[in-house]
Design an enzyme around this catalytic site. Structure first.
Site, PDB file in Angstrom:
ATOM      1  N   ARG A  77       0.849  -1.208   0.000  1.00 55.96           N
ATOM      2  CA  ARG A  77       0.000   0.000   0.000  1.00 55.96           C
ATOM      3  C   ARG A  77       0.879   1.250   0.000  1.00 55.96           C
ATOM      4  O   ARG A  77       0.599   2.205  -0.721  1.00 55.96           O
ATOM      5  CB  ARG A  77      -0.903   0.033   1.238  1.00 55.96           C
ATOM      6  CG  ARG A  77      -1.852  -1.081   1.370  1.00 55.96           C
ATOM      7  CD  ARG A  77      -3.286  -0.917   1.019  1.00 55.96           C
ATOM      8  NE  ARG A  77      -3.992   0.335   1.163  1.00 55.96           N
ATOM      9  CZ  ARG A  77      -5.155   0.565   0.513  1.00 55.96           C
ATOM     10  NH1 ARG A  77      -5.636  -0.359  -0.293  1.00 55.96           N
ATOM     11  NH2 ARG A  77      -5.783   1.690   0.668  1.00 55.96           N
ATOM     12  N   GLN A 108     -10.046   9.194   8.375  1.00 57.00           N
ATOM     13  CA  GLN A 108      -9.886   7.752   8.585  1.00 57.00           C
ATOM     14  C   GLN A 108      -8.718   7.242   7.743  1.00 57.00           C
ATOM     15  O   GLN A 108      -8.307   6.105   7.864  1.00 57.00           O
ATOM     16  CB  GLN A 108     -11.174   7.030   8.191  1.00 57.00           C
ATOM     17  CG  GLN A 108     -12.377   7.431   9.009  1.00 57.00           C
ATOM     18  CD  GLN A 108     -13.679   6.925   8.400  1.00 57.00           C
ATOM     19  OE1 GLN A 108     -14.060   5.789   8.602  1.00 57.00           O
ATOM     20  NE2 GLN A 108     -14.316   7.764   7.607  1.00 57.00           N
ATOM     21  N   ASN A 109      -8.223   8.107   6.868  1.00 62.12           N
ATOM     22  CA  ASN A 109      -7.168   7.708   5.942  1.00 62.12           C
ATOM     23  C   ASN A 109      -5.809   7.681   6.620  1.00 62.12           C
ATOM     24  O   ASN A 109      -5.533   8.489   7.508  1.00 62.12           O
ATOM     25  CB  ASN A 109      -7.149   8.651   4.734  1.00 62.12           C
ATOM     26  CG  ASN A 109      -8.476   8.647   4.018  1.00 62.12           C
ATOM     27  OD1 ASN A 109      -9.315   7.767   4.232  1.00 62.12           O
ATOM     28  ND2 ASN A 109      -8.696   9.651   3.191  1.00 62.12           N
ATOM     29  N   VAL A 110      -4.994   6.759   6.144  1.00 65.73           N
ATOM     30  CA  VAL A 110      -3.641   6.615   6.699  1.00 65.73           C
ATOM     31  C   VAL A 110      -2.604   7.061   5.666  1.00 65.73           C
ATOM     32  O   VAL A 110      -1.423   6.826   5.838  1.00 65.73           O
ATOM     33  CB  VAL A 110      -3.400   5.145   7.101  1.00 65.73           C
ATOM     34  CG1 VAL A 110      -4.362   4.726   8.205  1.00 65.73           C
ATOM     35  CG2 VAL A 110      -3.497   4.208   5.902  1.00 65.73           C
ATOM     36  N   HIS A 126      -7.127   6.615  12.314  1.00 62.24           N
ATOM     37  CA  HIS A 126      -6.676   5.239  12.075  1.00 62.24           C
ATOM     38  C   HIS A 126      -5.159   5.139  11.912  1.00 62.24           C
ATOM     39  O   HIS A 126      -4.645   4.170  11.345  1.00 62.24           O
ATOM     40  CB  HIS A 126      -7.394   4.657  10.849  1.00 62.24           C
ATOM     41  CG  HIS A 126      -8.868   4.526  11.054  1.00 62.24           C
ATOM     42  ND1 HIS A 126      -9.752   4.388  10.007  1.00 62.24           N
ATOM     43  CD2 HIS A 126      -9.622   4.542  12.172  1.00 62.24           C
ATOM     44  CE1 HIS A 126     -10.994   4.311  10.504  1.00 62.24           C
ATOM     45  NE2 HIS A 126     -10.935   4.405  11.799  1.00 62.24           N
ATOM     46  N   GLY A 193     -16.411  11.271   1.254  1.00 58.03           N
ATOM     47  CA  GLY A 193     -15.745  10.060   0.773  1.00 58.03           C
ATOM     48  C   GLY A 193     -15.612   8.947   1.784  1.00 58.03           C
ATOM     49  O   GLY A 193     -14.607   8.249   1.820  1.00 58.03           O
TER      50      GLY A 193
HETATM   51  N1  APR Z   1     -15.164  11.245  -4.036  1.00 61.63           N
HETATM   52  C1  APR Z   1     -15.909  11.040  -2.909  1.00 61.63           C
HETATM   53  N2  APR Z   1     -16.252   9.807  -2.448  1.00 61.63           N
HETATM   54  C2  APR Z   1     -15.833   8.744  -3.163  1.00 61.63           C
HETATM   55  C3  APR Z   1     -15.082   8.869  -4.361  1.00 61.63           C
HETATM   56  C4  APR Z   1     -14.738  10.193  -4.780  1.00 61.63           C
HETATM   57  N3  APR Z   1     -14.022  10.414  -5.873  1.00 61.63           N
HETATM   58  N4  APR Z   1     -14.831   7.623  -4.854  1.00 61.63           N
HETATM   59  C5  APR Z   1     -15.420   6.738  -3.985  1.00 61.63           C
HETATM   60  N5  APR Z   1     -16.033   7.405  -2.984  1.00 61.63           N
HETATM   61  C6  APR Z   1     -16.776   6.869  -1.844  1.00 61.63           C
HETATM   62  C7  APR Z   1     -17.409   5.501  -2.056  1.00 61.63           C
HETATM   63  O1  APR Z   1     -18.694   5.627  -2.633  1.00 61.63           O
HETATM   64  C8  APR Z   1     -17.483   4.954  -0.633  1.00 61.63           C
HETATM   65  O2  APR Z   1     -18.703   5.362  -0.009  1.00 61.63           O
HETATM   66  O3  APR Z   1     -15.852   6.690  -0.801  1.00 61.63           O
HETATM   67  C9  APR Z   1     -16.322   5.661   0.078  1.00 61.63           C
HETATM   68  C10 APR Z   1     -15.139   4.758   0.404  1.00 61.63           C
HETATM   69  O4  APR Z   1     -15.571   3.849   1.354  1.00 61.63           O
HETATM   70  P1  APR Z   1     -14.543   2.837   2.063  1.00 61.63           P
HETATM   71  O5  APR Z   1     -13.687   2.230   1.056  1.00 61.63           O
HETATM   72  O6  APR Z   1     -15.367   1.984   2.940  1.00 61.63           O
HETATM   73  O7  APR Z   1     -13.604   3.802   2.909  1.00 61.63           O
HETATM   74  P2  APR Z   1     -13.830   4.388   4.379  1.00 61.63           P
HETATM   75  O8  APR Z   1     -15.208   4.810   4.597  1.00 61.63           O
HETATM   76  O9  APR Z   1     -12.762   5.386   4.588  1.00 61.63           O
HETATM   77  O10 APR Z   1     -13.492   3.089   5.280  1.00 61.63           O
HETATM   78  C11 APR Z   1     -13.418   3.258   6.639  1.00 61.63           C
HETATM   79  O11 APR Z   1     -12.498   1.084   6.949  1.00 61.63           O
HETATM   80  O12 APR Z   1     -11.242  -0.212   5.715  1.00 61.63           O
HETATM   81  C12 APR Z   1     -11.254   0.441   6.872  1.00 61.63           C
HETATM   82  O13 APR Z   1      -9.597   1.494   8.157  1.00 61.63           O
HETATM   83  C13 APR Z   1     -10.167   1.478   6.886  1.00 61.63           C
HETATM   84  O14 APR Z   1     -10.311   3.828   7.268  1.00 61.63           O
HETATM   85  C14 APR Z   1     -10.930   2.752   6.626  1.00 61.63           C
HETATM   86  C15 APR Z   1     -12.280   2.453   7.225  1.00 61.63           C
END
Ligand code: APR
Length: 247
Positions: A77, A108-110, A126, A193
């Site tokens: 990653r 929540q992003n790393v 996170h 997001g």
């Molecule tokens: N702009 C805005 N939102 C977007 C875009 C974009 N260009 N592309 C995708 N998305 C949205 C998707 O529709 C989805 O709802 O971003 C979201 C991503 O969701 P996840 O992958 O579940 O990410 P996240 O919510 O940050 O996950 C939470 O889960 O996997 C663990 O620790 C990890 O921090 C993460 C936590």
């Protein structure tokens, strides 16, 4: 050339944005998607690594069972990230931090892209993929691009692990409490997001709402948080957030 139809920002949100003094932004993987960082979920898919669902390889149990495999996943990653740049959404959010008297960024992003965009005092719920932590004394070490990753703790000699919150683990002490305090005080809250599936991070939207904030979601898809939002701007954050620069 395909033109992207962008959502209209309501008059109410424009006025609240113009007069806001205390803003909170909660971001998830989606804010980094346009920088090339793969999200974990969305589009009905979820990430798999060497046949293992990401929430297995990214788990506390895996650190116990096979720390080497966990590092392989995070090294991969980090490799993906090392050449990626913040996008227009990160840059706009960083601009808000000097435009508003108070603007707190909780992620929540790393991936460190908020900081790379000039974001300051970013609350990393996170952890960070650019740090390692001792499995024993929790001492942390920066992981620098193009340098070998440290793997043993200088002070106690124990092995290091990614300084990232894994499934089955608690958030870093104080990070959520600080974010919750900021969320309860803010008057305008942006949820950008995130799939809103992972708690306690997703709970910040409810805390902001209960605190009286106007809550706006930015996401191409509806999420479980959409219901509680006062406004939902459907689309990509890298295309929608720059619209606020014109307000
Ligand atoms: N702009 C805005 N939102 C977007 C875009 C974009 N260009 N592309 C995708 N998305 C949205 C998707 O529709 C989805 O709802 O971003 C979201 C991503 O969701 P996840 O992958 O579940 O990410 P996240 O919510 O940050 O996950 C939470 O889960 O996997 C663990 O620790 C990890 O921090 C993460 C936590």
């Amino acid at each position: 050339m395909q033109t992207v139809s962008l959502p209209v920002i309501s008059k109410e949100l424009r006025e609240r944005f113009q007069r806001a003094r205390d803003v909170l932004v909660l971001t998830g993987a989606g804010v980094s998607a346009e920088s090339g960082v793969p999200t974990f979920r969305g589009g009905g898919q979820s990430t798999v690594w060497k046949g293992m669902p990401f929430d297995v390889i990214s788990s506390a149990g895996m650190v116990q069972r096979d720390l080497t495999a966990v590092w392989e996943w995070f090294d991969y990653r980090r490799g993906l990230l090392s050449d990626l740049k913040p996008n227009a959404a990160h840059l706009e959010i960083a601009r808000w931090q000097s435009a508003f008297p108070q603007c707190n960024v909780v992620t929540q992003n790393v991936d460190g892209l908020h900081q790379a965009a000039g974001g300051r005092d970013v609350i990393e719920l996170h952890g960070s993929i650019w740090r390692a932590a001792c499995v024993n004394c929790r001492a942390t070490y920066e992981i620098e691009k193009a340098k070998p990753r440290p793997d043993l703790c200088v002070s106690c000699g124990e092995r290091l692990r990614p300084d990232v919150v894994l499934f089955g683990e608690m958030l870093p002490s104080g990070a959520f409490e600080l974010a919750a305090a900021k969320a309860s005080e803010c008057e305008l809250c942006f949820i950008v997001g995130t799939s809103g599936l992972v708690y306690p991070a997703a709970g910040l939207a409810e805390i902001a709402k209960d605190g009286g904030a106007f809550v706006c979601e930015v996401n191409p898809e509806r999420t479980p948080l959409s219901e509680l939002c006062d406004e939902v701007l459907t689309g990509k954050s890298g295309e929608i957030l720059p619209l606020f620069a014109k307000i």
